[in-house]
Write an enzyme that holds these catalytic residues in place. Sequence first.
Site, PDB file in Angstrom:
ATOM      1  N   GLY A   1       2.742   2.173  10.812  1.00 22.39           N
ATOM      2  CA  GLY A   1       3.684   3.284  10.656  1.00 22.39           C
ATOM      3  C   GLY A   1       4.421   3.645  11.936  1.00 22.39           C
TER       4      GLY A   1
ATOM      5  N   GLU B   1      -6.902   4.472   7.929  1.00 21.72           N
ATOM      6  CA  GLU B   1      -6.714   5.904   7.612  1.00 21.72           C
ATOM      7  C   GLU B   1      -7.946   6.476   6.918  1.00 21.72           C
ATOM      8  OE1 GLU B   1      -2.941   5.403   5.640  1.00 21.72           O
ATOM      9  OE2 GLU B   1      -2.068   4.785   7.549  1.00 21.72           O
TER      10      GLU B   1
ATOM     11  N   HIS C   1      -9.533   0.996   4.955  1.00 21.65           N
ATOM     12  CA  HIS C   1      -8.255   1.179   5.658  1.00 21.65           C
ATOM     13  C   HIS C   1      -8.482   2.088   6.867  1.00 21.65           C
ATOM     14  CE1 HIS C   1      -4.157   2.328   6.543  1.00 21.65           C
ATOM     15  NE2 HIS C   1      -3.782   1.256   5.874  1.00 21.65           N
TER      16      HIS C   1
ATOM     17  N   GLU D   1      -5.078  -5.128  10.495  1.00 13.31           N
ATOM     18  CA  GLU D   1      -4.069  -4.098  10.730  1.00 13.31           C
ATOM     19  C   GLU D   1      -4.375  -3.373  12.034  1.00 13.31           C
ATOM     20  OE1 GLU D   1      -2.140  -2.736   6.754  1.00 13.31           O
ATOM     21  OE2 GLU D   1      -3.894  -1.500   7.141  1.00 13.31           O
TER      22      GLU D   1
ATOM     23  N   SER E   1       3.792  -2.241  10.204  1.00 13.00           N
ATOM     24  CA  SER E   1       5.240  -2.294  10.398  1.00 13.00           C
ATOM     25  C   SER E   1       5.877  -3.616   9.950  1.00 13.00           C
ATOM     26  CB  SER E   1       5.596  -1.976  11.857  1.00 13.00           C
ATOM     27  OG  SER E   1       5.166  -0.660  12.190  1.00 13.00           O
TER      28      SER E   1
ATOM     29  N   ASN F   1       0.869  -1.180   0.000  1.00 14.62           N
ATOM     30  CA  ASN F   1       0.000   0.000   0.000  1.00 14.62           C
ATOM     31  C   ASN F   1       0.904   1.228   0.000  1.00 14.62           C
ATOM     32  OD1 ASN F   1      -1.778   2.060   0.506  1.00 14.62           O
ATOM     33  ND2 ASN F   1      -2.413   1.321   2.539  1.00 14.62           N
TER      34      ASN F   1
HETATM   35  P1  13P Z   1       3.243   0.356   7.632  1.00 13.13           P
HETATM   36  O1  13P Z   1       3.733  -0.920   6.995  1.00 13.13           O
HETATM   37  O2  13P Z   1       3.950   1.562   7.121  1.00 13.13           O
HETATM   38  O3  13P Z   1       3.172   0.235   9.112  1.00 13.13           O
HETATM   39  O4  13P Z   1       1.714   0.543   7.112  1.00 13.13           O
HETATM   40  C1  13P Z   1       0.821  -0.510   7.240  1.00 13.13           C
HETATM   41  C2  13P Z   1      -0.411  -0.193   6.474  1.00 13.13           C
HETATM   42  O5  13P Z   1      -1.197   0.650   6.889  1.00 13.13           O
HETATM   43  C3  13P Z   1      -0.631  -0.880   5.207  1.00 13.13           C
HETATM   44  O6  13P Z   1      -1.923  -0.658   4.731  1.00 13.13           O
END
Ligand code: 13P
Length: 257
Positions: A179, A103, A101, A173, A219, A11
Site C-alpha cells: 500500500g 495486517e 496477512h 509480501e 504495490s 485481496n
Molecule cells: P497493495 O497491492 O495495495 O500494496 O497490497 C498488497 C497486499 O497486501 C495484498 O495482500
Amino acid sequence: MSTRTPLMAGNWKMNLDWKQGLALVEELGEQLKDVDTSKVETVVLPPFVDIRTVQTAVEAGKLPIAYGAQDISEHESGAYTGEVSGPMLSALGCTYVAVGHSERRQYHGETEQITNNKVKAAFAAGLTPILCVGEPLEERKAGKHVEYTLAQLEGGIEGLDVEQAKQIVIAYEPVWAIGTGEVATPDDAQEVCAAIREALQAIYGAEVAGAVRVLYGGSVKSANVAELMEKQDVDGALVGGASLKAEEFAKIAGFQG
Ligand code: 13P
C-alpha cells in the site's frame, strides 16, 4: 518465468460492500474476455459479506474467476463470536483463503501458532491456504529479510504433510511495500521467493518445491507485473489496491500479452 500456472489473486481487504463487489466481479468477468484464462488462474478474495454474491455472479456467468476469503477461523464451529469457519467458506464454493496477512499479524495479534492453526483449518475444510509472509522495514534495513521471512514460512507450514505442502500457495509480501507504492525490485522479489523455494526443498524435497506457487505482493500493478513475472521463482501476485479496478486487475491477469 516458471512452468507453474501463474496465479493472480486480488485481496480486496475491507473495501466494497456486496453491491460494489458484485459490480466489480461482473466487470472483471467482462474484462477477462480479452485474457487467455487457460494460462493464468485469477482469484478474488472479497470481504466475507460479499462472498455469497460473488459466488452467484461467478456461477451464473460461468466466469473464469476463483474466489475465497481473507481470513479463516482456527476452529471448525462453536462459540467463537464473530468468526467464520472453513466449512462455511467451502460451502460457499471458496477454493482459497489468505492466512497470516501482515495486517492480521499487525492489527489482530495473529501469532505464528495461530497462523499455523489457520493453515491447518483451511486444509481440513478443503481450501487452499495462501500463506502470507514478509519482513517489516527494520528487518530489511538490517539485512535480515530472508531469515525473518523463512522463520514465518517454517512456523506457518509446521506439521503439514507432503500432499498439503505441495498444494499450499506462499505469498511473499514485504510489509514496507504494501500500500506504499514502493514495489520491491524484481531482484528483491526473486531473492526471497527463491529462498522460500529452497526452504521448501530442504523440508519436503524437490517435487514439492517445484510445485508450490510463490507469489509476490506489495504495490503490484499492470505497469510492473510483467517484470516481476519474468523472475524464475515468482509465480504470481497478491494484489491489493490494483485489484479494486476491473480493467487494471484484468491487465495484471493478462500480463502474458
Ligand atoms: P497493495 O497491492 O495495495 O500494496 O497490497 C498488497 C497486499 O497486501 C495484498 O495482500
